[in-house]
Design an enzyme around this catalytic site. Structure first.
Site, PDB file in Angstrom:
ATOM      1  N   TYR A  67      27.375  50.099  24.336  1.00  6.93           N
ATOM      2  CA  TYR A  67      28.101  50.135  25.607  1.00  6.93           C
ATOM      3  C   TYR A  67      27.703  51.339  26.451  1.00  6.93           C
ATOM      4  O   TYR A  67      28.574  51.973  27.065  1.00  6.93           O
ATOM      5  CB  TYR A  67      29.622  50.147  25.347  1.00  6.93           C
ATOM      6  CG  TYR A  67      30.150  48.764  25.040  1.00  6.93           C
ATOM      7  CD1 TYR A  67      30.456  47.884  26.079  1.00  6.93           C
ATOM      8  CD2 TYR A  67      30.316  48.334  23.736  1.00  6.93           C
ATOM      9  CE1 TYR A  67      30.924  46.605  25.815  1.00  6.93           C
ATOM     10  CE2 TYR A  67      30.778  47.054  23.459  1.00  6.93           C
ATOM     11  CZ  TYR A  67      31.082  46.201  24.501  1.00  6.93           C
ATOM     12  OH  TYR A  67      31.544  44.935  24.238  1.00  6.93           O
TER      13      TYR A  67
ATOM     14  N   TYR B 132      39.434  39.569  24.529  1.00  7.65           N
ATOM     15  CA  TYR B 132      38.243  40.184  23.929  1.00  7.65           C
ATOM     16  C   TYR B 132      38.323  39.987  22.419  1.00  7.65           C
ATOM     17  O   TYR B 132      39.300  40.388  21.786  1.00  7.65           O
ATOM     18  CB  TYR B 132      38.141  41.678  24.241  1.00  7.65           C
ATOM     19  CG  TYR B 132      36.949  42.300  23.541  1.00  7.65           C
ATOM     20  CD1 TYR B 132      35.658  42.130  24.045  1.00  7.65           C
ATOM     21  CD2 TYR B 132      37.104  42.996  22.345  1.00  7.65           C
ATOM     22  CE1 TYR B 132      34.554  42.655  23.380  1.00  7.65           C
ATOM     23  CE2 TYR B 132      36.003  43.521  21.668  1.00  7.65           C
ATOM     24  CZ  TYR B 132      34.734  43.347  22.196  1.00  7.65           C
ATOM     25  OH  TYR B 132      33.644  43.853  21.535  1.00  7.65           O
TER      26      TYR B 132
ATOM     27  N   ASP C 138      44.082  37.414  16.309  1.00  8.72           N
ATOM     28  CA  ASP C 138      43.070  38.466  16.180  1.00  8.72           C
ATOM     29  C   ASP C 138      43.806  39.809  16.199  1.00  8.72           C
ATOM     30  O   ASP C 138      44.105  40.357  17.255  1.00  8.72           O
ATOM     31  CB  ASP C 138      42.070  38.353  17.337  1.00  8.72           C
ATOM     32  CG  ASP C 138      41.041  39.478  17.315  1.00  8.72           C
ATOM     33  OD1 ASP C 138      41.162  40.383  16.470  1.00  8.72           O
ATOM     34  OD2 ASP C 138      40.123  39.447  18.164  1.00  8.72           O
TER      35      ASP C 138
ATOM     36  N   LYS D 264      39.180  47.347  12.326  1.00  6.41           N
ATOM     37  CA  LYS D 264      39.496  48.676  12.882  1.00  6.41           C
ATOM     38  C   LYS D 264      40.300  49.623  11.966  1.00  6.41           C
ATOM     39  O   LYS D 264      39.714  50.427  11.283  1.00  6.41           O
ATOM     40  CB  LYS D 264      40.151  48.517  14.239  1.00  6.41           C
ATOM     41  CG  LYS D 264      39.137  47.959  15.245  1.00  6.41           C
ATOM     42  CD  LYS D 264      39.498  48.207  16.681  1.00  6.41           C
ATOM     43  CE  LYS D 264      38.303  47.965  17.573  1.00  6.41           C
ATOM     44  NZ  LYS D 264      38.414  46.806  18.439  1.00  6.41           N
TER      45      LYS D 264
HETATM   46  C1  LIG Z   1      37.350  45.694  18.637  1.00  2.00           C
HETATM   47  C2  LIG Z   1      37.835  44.312  18.583  1.00  2.00           C
HETATM   48  C3  LIG Z   1      37.061  43.293  18.024  1.00  2.00           C
HETATM   49  C4  LIG Z   1      35.649  43.526  17.534  1.00  2.00           C
HETATM   50  O1  LIG Z   1      35.611  44.362  16.423  1.00  2.00           O
HETATM   51  P1  LIG Z   1      34.238  45.103  16.069  1.00  2.00           P
HETATM   52  O2  LIG Z   1      34.507  45.751  14.759  1.00  2.00           O
HETATM   53  O3  LIG Z   1      34.009  46.098  17.173  1.00  2.00           O
HETATM   54  O4  LIG Z   1      33.177  44.067  15.993  1.00  2.00           O
HETATM   55  C5  LIG Z   1      37.607  42.019  17.951  1.00  2.00           C
HETATM   56  N1  LIG Z   1      38.843  41.767  18.406  1.00  2.00           N
HETATM   57  C6  LIG Z   1      39.619  42.726  18.949  1.00  2.00           C
HETATM   58  C7  LIG Z   1      40.992  42.381  19.404  1.00  2.00           C
HETATM   59  C8  LIG Z   1      39.143  44.027  19.075  1.00  2.00           C
HETATM   60  O5  LIG Z   1      39.898  44.960  19.653  1.00  2.00           O
END
Ligand SMILES: *Cc1c(COP(=O)(O)O)cnc(C)c1O
Length: 430
Positions: free
Chosen positions: A15, A142, A238, A267
């Site tokens: 990025y 996202y 997600d 994360k």
């Molecule tokens: C950061 C994020 C992702 C992607 O995760 P990465 O480990 O960066 O590939 C997917 N979904 C959400 C909601 C996110 O915040």
């Protein structure tokens, strides 16, 4: 030569437009809330290093556990073989996840957790002999940067060069406050329009992160999940960003009365120590792949699936999540955020009119700033604020005109106050 100058010759950063931002700050040490650069400058990590580092940097307890695992078993193939950290982590995650979650599938990061979730949902219907190809997602969503995750994400600057290579997704309104009716009628409309064609509904529950920390109404989202369930559409939460206490509950799904069929985690999973993804699902979904027929296998895996070191970091992070003091910290941050918002609302220095909206959920605090130019990711206020805060020794990374804080849970009240005062200073400088 400095790290910054050596980096400039050999590295391509994520990025990052190297034509505009050729220099990266060389970090040599992390401790708790702080990062230290190669010149000895200290920064408060106010965004937990891209939303990952929930217990602070270089946590000694996580380091101890990871180090012990390194000496025991660093890695083993995960097809046909298993190991203690993977089994224990699955057992313990399932105790924390909504009760309908019964199986854990490991992968490498947030995007892969989403890829696995979508492949599970498509193949679930395929294995049942009623293939479905369409997906519903929220506007401004996202879900990651791999092709499937990109397809389910809002089409915009990030995906523009690839738009012809993405599969079709139906975008609907998110259940934000005062738009609840639109969101429900939007999903009802699409569900009846594409009867028996929709495989899954994927969403970031309660907080849409990259969209600018947009908040959802839990009751309406529950209603939308129910509509999907009644119409044979799988639901995928997600929780890559929202998991592990960030929103004030263990998972954002804990705010929902209707539980998703599939949940994605990453994360905060390893406490921000290393990369790891988890996709959990119901027994019903797992059973649709259970067969004597090899063609019904979920053909997905990564070389480092369920890496024992990542699992041990996750187990150590879970130990910390189970401590009372962690939850006291989460509540304390929430309380401090609220106090600061009240202070702004009652302030006499005329800064309220620089802010179009303030949002709060758990440890997340967002200020949406009023601007002349477009309110997009490329808003000019973004670069200006990053510079201002870096000078003050604070690491933030606004989403366009949305300046947000999501600190590690160990941040002190003193550091929070320092950040709040810097925000006041920035607002006055505008
Ligand atoms: C950061 C994020 C992702 C992607 O995760 P990465 O480990 O960066 O590939 C997917 N979904 C959400 C909601 C996110 O915040």
């Amino acid at each position: 030569m400095t790290l910054t100058s050596r980096d400039k010759k050999v590295i391509w950063h994520p990025y990052t437009q190297h034509g505009l931002f050729p220099e990266s700050i060389g970090i040599v040490k992390g401790k708790g809330t702080y990062l230290y650069d190669e010149n000895g400058k200290k920064y408060i990590d106010a965004i937990s290093s891209w939303w990952t580092c929930i217990h602070g940097h270089a946590h000694p307890y996580i380091a101890k556990k990871v180090s012990a695992q390194l000496k025991k078993l660093e890695h083993v193939i995960f097809a046909g073989f298993t190991h203690e950290p993977a089994v224990e982590l699955a057992e313990r995650l399932l105790k924390k996840l909504p009760k309908n979650q019964k199986r854990i599938f490991y992968s490498d990061n947030g995007s892969t957790a989403v890829e696995v979730a979508m492949k599970m949902s498509f193949q679930y219907w395929y294995n049942k002999g009623m293939p479905k190809t369409k997906v519903i997602a929220f506007r401004n969503s996202y879900h990651g940067d791999t092709f499937g995750a990109m397809s389910a994400s809002e089409r915009g600057a990030f995906s523009k060069p690839f738009e012809h290579n993405l599969f079709e997704v139906i975008f609907i309104d998110a259940p934000v406050k005062r738009k609840e009716k639109e969101a429900v009628s939007s999903i009802k409309h699409q569900v009846s329009r594409f009867k028996n064609e929709i495989s899954a509904f994927i969403f970031e529950p309660i907080v849409q992160g990259v969209a600018g920390m947009v908040l959802h109404e839990a009751d309406t989202l529950s209603k939308m999940i129910r509509i999907c369930r009644e119409n044979n559409i799988l639901t995928i939460a997600d929780e890559v960003f929202t998991g592990f206490g960030r929103t004030g509950k263990f998972f954002a799904s804990d705010y929902l009365s209707e539980k998703p069929d599939i949940i994605c985690l990453s994360k905060g999973l390893t406490g921000g120590t290393m990369a790891m993804g988890v996709t959990s699902c119901t027994e019903e979904i797992f059973n649709a792949f259970l067969s004597q027929d090899k063609m019904k296998t979920l053909f997905h895996g990564h070389s480092f699936t369920a890496n024992p070191i990542s699992c041990s970091a996750s187990l150590a992070s879970l130990d910390l999540m189970e401590k009372k003091s962690t939850w006291e910290n989460i509540k304390r941050i929430e309380k401090q955020h609220k106090k600061f918002v009240l202070k702004i609302q009652n302030s006499k220095i005329g800064i309220q009119n620089r802010i179009s909206e303030i949002r709060m959920k758990g440890t997340i605090l967002v200020f949406e700033l009023k601007t002349q130019d477009e309110t997009s990711y490329f808003n000019s206020i973004r670069d200006k604020s990053v510079k201002f805060f870096l000078n003050k020794g604070i690491l933030i990374r606004p989403l366009g005109n949305a300046i947000y804080l999501l600190p590690p849970y160990c941040i002190s009240d003193k550091d929070l106050d320092y950040i709040y005062n810097s925000i006041l200073g920035f607002l006055q400088s505008l």
